[in-house]
Design an enzyme around this catalytic site. Structure first.
Site, PDB file in Angstrom:
ATOM      1  N   ASP A   1       0.857  -1.182   0.000  1.00 18.00           N
ATOM      2  CA  ASP A   1       0.000   0.000   0.000  1.00 18.00           C
ATOM      3  C   ASP A   1       0.892   1.231   0.000  1.00 18.00           C
ATOM      4  O   ASP A   1       2.113   1.109  -0.068  1.00 18.00           O
ATOM      5  CB  ASP A   1      -0.986  -0.021   1.185  1.00 18.00           C
TER       6      ASP A   1
ATOM      7  N   HIS B   1      -2.997   2.644  -4.682  1.00 24.17           N
ATOM      8  CA  HIS B   1      -2.396   2.114  -3.439  1.00 24.17           C
ATOM      9  C   HIS B   1      -0.951   1.690  -3.675  1.00 24.17           C
ATOM     10  O   HIS B   1      -0.490   0.689  -3.134  1.00 24.17           O
ATOM     11  CB  HIS B   1      -3.229   0.942  -2.901  1.00 24.17           C
TER      12      HIS B   1
ATOM     13  N   GLU C   1     -10.172   2.322  -5.516  1.00 24.73           N
ATOM     14  CA  GLU C   1      -9.892   3.734  -5.244  1.00 24.73           C
ATOM     15  C   GLU C   1      -8.845   4.336  -6.189  1.00 24.73           C
ATOM     16  O   GLU C   1      -7.876   4.953  -5.746  1.00 24.73           O
ATOM     17  CB  GLU C   1      -9.440   3.897  -3.787  1.00 24.73           C
TER      18      GLU C   1
HETATM   19  C1  ACM Z   1     -10.861  -0.660   0.360  1.00 23.58           C
HETATM   20  O1  ACM Z   1     -11.313  -0.572   1.519  1.00 23.58           O
HETATM   21  N1  ACM Z   1     -10.248   0.375  -0.192  1.00 23.58           N
HETATM   22  C2  ACM Z   1     -10.985  -1.881  -0.395  1.00 23.58           C
END
Ligand code: ACM
Ligand code: ZN
Length: 538
Positions: free
Chosen positions: A198, A270, A335
């Site tokens: 991440d 991420h 995201e």
């Molecule tokens: C997430 O909680 N961004 C999968």
């Protein structure tokens, strides 16, 4: 005489009652009939097993070593044995690979299963009926190793019973991960999603790209901010990664416990830790830093216009596929902030060449291209529900986290779905409305134990045929607010016990008040296992 008969009856009743009271198995078995009396293990207890189930027999035989000072002897002769593990493939249709029958009488225990996992789960049920000290680390003089007489027939509702641990934002040791795996096994959970990557740290050693760990796993400090306010700033580095040898060790440890590890390589967002290591992965190619702040700031993502991006992902996945035997690999997909793509000439060129109408389609192109590579290598991808946007990759599984909508859409398209709706199954959410009484800062949404327990992963609006595509559910433990291993445990337990019951036990057999009573025994066991659980609110 009358008095003696009365007292004897009372004693018998108490014993039967006591036997029943000792049956606190989580998740609740499919069928359970309590008997009277007990089976008592001792140093002379003999165990026999079909060769297919010999590992599980050994597991039971060694369970007593620490606490009672003896292990059980294993014999080849079923006739003279007190505990029998019987491989019975004819049970497969009725109970599947993970189901088992367990019959305990005062002089014999018979376990029958059509697969090793089933026998393993029978052993976990026995473990949960034994005194809690059996899960601990110390000898207990004169401990009575007995379990109540009972007949159990058991199998799970879902094949995916998952727990996800975010090891990027907080980096737990190998031993801490093993401890979570031990607890998962006890509650018959079988899928561990390892969130290895991440913005705040790249945690997997990749031989071909050493900077991923040399640079991407290093974070100077941790800053936790909630609603604009800095709650925590530690000024100490949170560095670390799992070597490939350690990964192999954890994969093997999980496999012994019938847990599949699903690695998660989250792309195209991420991914700042990777961009910090190899800046050419982003649209601008500008230098970046592993994020210290644990929330927000997620606009720097991989560039789908550059061929290097896909070469990099394919090289990384090649090493992932070698390390992780699981059929399914998580590729994230959540995201994705697309502002950078809008200003990027590589991205524009790609969109023209591939006739892509908008940036959702560009994202879909990205995921489909990764899927094609994974499928060619014999693997299936799963992604967060954003992978539906712009068109779902043909064979992908979907993990529905923004609610159930994505999961419903995917099931209607005949794609397999794992339900992880954040309102019901995100363990980083605070556990009580009285947040000021909580010892730790947590995500603002409230998720009490009861809400997790009551969650049913199969939405009513699906047809019976569509419902078959819901393969299970998973609780996700994000570490945006986590600072210590104890904090992880506090957020995870006992809510993960609720997840275990909702994924194993049929919805109509669940009973929250009975579950709460059963938890008292789990809390004693957690105490023995040194687990920093949170006692639930009544
Ligand atoms: C997430 O909680 N961004 C999968
Ligand atoms: Zn770009």
């Amino acid at each position: 005489m009358k008095k003696i008969i009365y007292i004897s009856c009372l004693l018998l009743l108490l014993m039967a009652g006591n036997a029943f009271a000792n049956i606190n198995i989580i998740p609740k078995p499919h069928y359970l009939k309590a008997g009277t009396g007990q089976f008592r293990f001792n140093g002379a207890t003999l165990v026999a097993a079909s060769k297919e189930l010999s590992d599980e027999a050994r597991l039971l035989a060694d369970m007593f070593t620490t606490v009672a000072g003896y292990s059980l002897e294993i014999t080849k002769k079923e006739k003279s044995a007190d505990v029998i593990f019987r491989y019975n493939p004819t049970l497969k249709d009725e109970l599947g690979d993970e189901g088992y029958k367990l019959n305990v009488t005062s002089d014999k225990i018979v376990i029958e299963a059509a697969g090793k996992a089933g026998a393993f789960y029978a052993v976990q049920s026995i473990k949960q009926m034994l005194p809690v000290e059996v899960a601990g680390y110390y000898p207990v003089p004169d401990v009575k190793m007995s379990i109540p007489c009972v007949e159990i027939k058991d199998y799970p509702r879902f094949k995916w019973r998952g727990y996800m641990l975010d090891c990027s934002r907080f980096f737990p040791s190998v031993d801490r991960i093993k401890k979570h795996l031990d607890i998962m096994a006890l509650y018959k959970l079988n899928t561990f999603q390892w969130h290895l990557i991440d913005y705040q740290g790249w945690r997997m050693q990749v031989m071909k790209y050493p900077n991923l760990t040399k640079i991407g796993s290093q974070r100077d400090q941790t800053i936790i901010r909630q609603r604009g306010k800095v709650d925590y700033e530690d000024k100490t580095p949170d560095n670390g990664f799992y070597t490939q040898e350690q990964i192999k060790e954890i994969v093997a440890y999980a496999a012994e416990r019938h847990i599949t590890i699903i690695p998660e390589i989250d792309v195209p967002a991420h991914s700042i830790a990777a961009i910090a290591a190899y800046p050419e992965l982003s649209c601008t190619g500008e230098p970046a830093k592993v994020r210290e702040l644990k929330v927000g700031g997620m606009s720097n993502v991989f560039c789908p216009g550059k061929d290097f991006t896909f070469k990099f992902i394919e090289d990384v996945l090649t090493e992932v596929f070698e390390l992780f035997p699981s059929q399914v690999v998580h590729i994230g997909g959540d995201e994705v902030k697309k502002e950078g793509w809008q200003k990027c000439e590589h991205c524009s060129k790609r969109m023209k060449e591939e006739h892509l109408e908008d940036y959702d389609e560009l994202q879909s192109y990205f995921i489909k291209r990764v899927e094609k590579f994974a499928n060619k290598k014999g693997k299936t991808i799963i992604g967060w529900d954003e992978i539906l946007d712009g068109g779902l990759a043909p064979n992908a599984m979907v993990m529905s986290w923004r609610g159930e909508k994505g999961g419903i859409k995917a099931a209607k398209m005949k794609h397999q779905v794992v339900m992880t709706p954040h309102h019901d199954l995100y363990l980083d959410y605070v556990q009580s409305k009285e947040r000021e009484n909580e010892p730790y800062v947590a995500f603002a949404n409230v998720l009490p134990l009861e809400r997790v327990y009551n969650y049913d992963p199969v939405p009513e609006q699906l047809t019976d045929e569509e419902k078959q595509y819901i393969v299970g559910a998973q609780a996700n433990m994000w570490s945006n607010f986590i600072n210590t291993p104890a904090h992880f445990e506090y957020m995870t337990y006992p809510r993960l016990c609720a997840l275990a019951e909702l994924t194993w036990t049929n919805q109509e057999d669940k009973d929250y008040s009975e579950f709460q009573n059963k938890l008292e025994k789990q809390y004693q066991r957690f105490h023995e296992m040194h687990v920093a659980y949170r006692r639930h609110d009544k």
